[in-house]
Motif scaffolding. Sequence first.
Motif, mmCIF file in Angstrom:
data_model
loop_
_atom_site.group_PDB
_atom_site.id
_atom_site.type_symbol
_atom_site.label_atom_id
_atom_site.label_comp_id
_atom_site.label_asym_id
_atom_site.label_seq_id
_atom_site.Cartn_x
_atom_site.Cartn_y
_atom_site.Cartn_z
ATOM 1 N N ILE A 174 50.435 39.834 45.562
ATOM 2 C CA ILE A 174 49.097 40.428 45.409
ATOM 3 C C ILE A 174 48.098 39.362 44.941
ATOM 4 C CG2 ILE A 174 47.752 42.117 44.081
ATOM 5 C CD1 ILE A 174 50.424 43.807 44.011
ATOM 6 N N ARG A 181 54.562 46.510 44.403
ATOM 7 C CA ARG A 181 54.804 46.555 42.948
ATOM 8 C C ARG A 181 56.058 47.360 42.609
ATOM 9 N NH1 ARG A 181 49.361 47.877 42.194
ATOM 10 N NH2 ARG A 181 48.094 46.026 41.806
ATOM 11 N N SER A 182 56.318 48.373 43.431
ATOM 12 C CA SER A 182 57.430 49.275 43.102
ATOM 13 C C SER A 182 58.786 48.625 43.336
ATOM 14 C CB SER A 182 57.327 50.560 43.916
ATOM 15 O OG SER A 182 57.562 50.244 45.272
ATOM 16 N N PHE A 200 49.881 47.462 48.188
ATOM 17 C CA PHE A 200 50.206 46.813 46.913
ATOM 18 C C PHE A 200 51.116 47.698 46.051
ATOM 19 C CE2 PHE A 200 46.044 44.150 46.967
ATOM 20 C CZ PHE A 200 46.571 43.415 48.000
ATOM 21 N N LYS A 201 50.873 48.995 46.139
ATOM 22 C CA LYS A 201 51.695 49.922 45.348
ATOM 23 C C LYS A 201 53.167 49.794 45.773
ATOM 24 C CE LYS A 201 51.258 54.570 45.246
ATOM 25 N NZ LYS A 201 50.380 55.695 45.512
ATOM 26 N N ASN A 234 58.065 38.343 38.877
ATOM 27 C CA ASN A 234 57.408 39.538 39.394
ATOM 28 C C ASN A 234 56.859 39.273 40.798
ATOM 29 O OD1 ASN A 234 56.114 41.949 39.620
ATOM 30 N ND2 ASN A 234 55.292 41.885 37.526
ATOM 31 N N GLY A 242 56.255 40.947 43.539
ATOM 32 C CA GLY A 242 55.207 41.809 44.099
ATOM 33 C C GLY A 242 53.844 41.406 43.581
ATOM 34 N N GLN A 243 53.779 41.213 42.275
ATOM 35 C CA GLN A 243 52.516 40.819 41.639
ATOM 36 C C GLN A 243 52.038 39.464 42.161
ATOM 37 O OE1 GLN A 243 51.483 43.369 39.813
ATOM 38 N NE2 GLN A 243 49.514 42.317 39.805
ATOM 39 N N GLN A 286 45.426 49.067 48.642
ATOM 40 C CA GLN A 286 46.066 49.534 47.398
ATOM 41 C C GLN A 286 47.409 50.195 47.677
ATOM 42 O OE1 GLN A 286 43.171 51.790 45.185
ATOM 43 N NE2 GLN A 286 41.890 49.958 44.984
#
Length: 297
Positions: A76, A18-19, A14-15, A70, A72-73, A11
């Motif tokens: 993931i 995403r940022s 992933f954070k 997106n 980053g997404q 996580q």
Amino acid sequence: MAFDSLSEKLQNVFKNLRSKGRLTEADVKTALKEVKMALLEADVNFKVVKQFVKDVEERAVGQDVMNGLNPGQMVIKIVNEEMVKLMGSETAEITLQPGKAVTVIMMTGLQGAGKTTTAAKLAGKFKQKGKKVLLVAGDVYRPAAIEQLQINGQKQGVEVFSMGDKNSPVNIAKAAMEHAAKNDFNIVIIDTAGRLHIDEDMMAELIQIKENVTVHQTVLVVDAMTGQDAVNVAKTFDERIGIDGVILTKLDGDTRGGAALSIRAVTGKPIFYAGMGEKLSDLEQFYPDRMASRILG
Ligand code: GDP
């Protein structure tokens, strides 16, 4: 809980992903290095980790993902999909013989893995589906294994076939088959003896049962808490006696997760069920997608 540490680490990775609005190849590679570390620390087999990261990287590093809305997404999502694939994608079932024909299931595994408990748990599952199930007390070496099966069988309302501990497992299995045929049982679940470690006598005995009784499904019960050892056990059992699938026990404990993520990739054999506690109802079908969601949070 199981996977806590792995989940937390992933996580965090992933954070970070995403940022970031845009991603460079270097960003993805750094993230995947962190994923790799997290998986290794969770005791996932080294070769499996290497291949996993390679597969994710091949899909994640490219114009489509980098230039997407997106990125980053997207990365993931790819990790999630590859993790589901790693665990076999589809939910696997113990294959039953058609119609009313009897299906013989042999339970195998090391002592303490949860074989006897799981045999009774499985019997309950099949009974719920309307099957007439016979449990066979074939673990004649571990003190109290027979009595344990009898008590659990009674709790499940399932008959237990026992000849005490003075007969050989092969003779018990053969006699149980006659009993099953005479009394129209649909499913025979044979509990077998485990040892503390893999040894020749144990393997020879299992092979002997298979030579004398038609076993339709050989199920290996392994303790998820033992991590890579569980995977090695699965590999050895498959090479020596041939297994059709695995039941992973003690996933309710604080296992690091390695076994759940490596067994399929290393052995090619599916995980049928997960043991989630000591109670006889604590057996869950293994869903690769749900397991991945649990791990990835
Ligand atoms: P066997 O030697 O392989 O037949 O192992 P047992 O069936 O006797 O199980 C060994 C111990 O593990 C027992 O105390 C069981 O209650 C426990 N056990 C089995 N499955 C699970 C599980 O899924 N979760 C937990 N927490 N304990 C389990």
